[in-house]
Design an enzyme around this catalytic site. Sequence first.
Site, PDB file in Angstrom:
ATOM      1  N   ASP A   1       0.833  -1.204   0.000  1.00 31.62           N
ATOM      2  CA  ASP A   1       0.000   0.000   0.000  1.00 31.62           C
ATOM      3  C   ASP A   1       0.872   1.260   0.000  1.00 31.62           C
ATOM      4  OD1 ASP A   1      -2.440   1.300  -0.030  1.00 31.62           O
ATOM      5  OD2 ASP A   1      -2.688   1.251   2.144  1.00 31.62           O
TER       6      ASP A   1
ATOM      7  N   ASN B   1     -11.068  -2.613  -5.232  1.00 34.35           N
ATOM      8  CA  ASN B   1     -10.328  -1.574  -5.959  1.00 34.35           C
ATOM      9  C   ASN B   1     -10.995  -1.168  -7.278  1.00 34.35           C
ATOM     10  OD1 ASN B   1      -7.066  -2.732  -4.788  1.00 34.35           O
ATOM     11  ND2 ASN B   1      -8.283  -1.015  -4.050  1.00 34.35           N
TER      12      ASN B   1
END
Length: 247
Positions: free
Chosen positions: A23, A71
């Site tokens: 991330d 996502n």
Amino acid sequence: MALFKKEKTNTPKAPESVAIIMDGNGRWAKRRGLPRSAGHVEGAKNVMNVLRELRSRGVHHVTLYAFSTENWKRPDDEVLALMDIFAQYADKIIARSKTDEEQFTVKFLGDKSRLPERVREKCVAAEEATAGHPFVCNIALNYGGRDEIVHAANAALADGHTVLSEEILSRYMYTALSPDPDLVIRTGGEFRISNFLLWQSAYSEFVITDTLWPDFDGAELEKCISEFNKRTRRFGGLNPEDSESKV
Ligand code: IPE
Ligand code: IPE
Ligand code: MG
């Protein structure tokens, strides 16, 4: 006297299986005044470096979170940029499999049916081209832990199982070829699981670093592994020094 056979509690030097929530690409780009997609390009470049670092430390199974089932909520141009990166990356893995470079088996975890056809085909080709090496890199792509559990349950039922068990469900998980992660690293500083390896991380050790994924390197990995080595894993049991029953 011990009444039950105990799980092994001593921590290995290098974890056998490591998973990473990669991330922070967007923030890395934002800090430089770049579009988010530039962060994803930089993040993808970092993958081979970190794989090399993991292998050199004796890790055998790596699972990388590349794209979650959630996502798809991102803007179309960002999703498109990511799909382009995944297609290029799969091509790179296929090209690499034909050279003498350090080899690894790649497996994509997740529901491939929702991926654009060009990405899906390259992922399957990369899996076929790299089968059979002892160093395994799982790439979680359109992956969700909840989706995986539902998928596994449906696949087991379709195969004729009428009663499910932990052992049966484990066999139908996307990760069936790899052991559960000993260590889960999350870059980018968030303290959450974001639907990653919900089943497999039941007894994983978690290490969270503020370092953004494109900046994560061998030195950062070393810190995570040394943090892992300070932990005592009990798997619900007791530390060895406390395990002689005095009740
Ligand atoms: C992780 O980086 C990559 C994907 C989720 C595809 P992010 O894009 O989430 O980066 P941040 O969290 O916005 O910085
Ligand atoms: C997790 O990161 C998914 C990947 C790294 C691929 P996200 O950026 O999507 O997670 P949240 O939204 O912060 O929980
Ligand atoms: Mg993020």
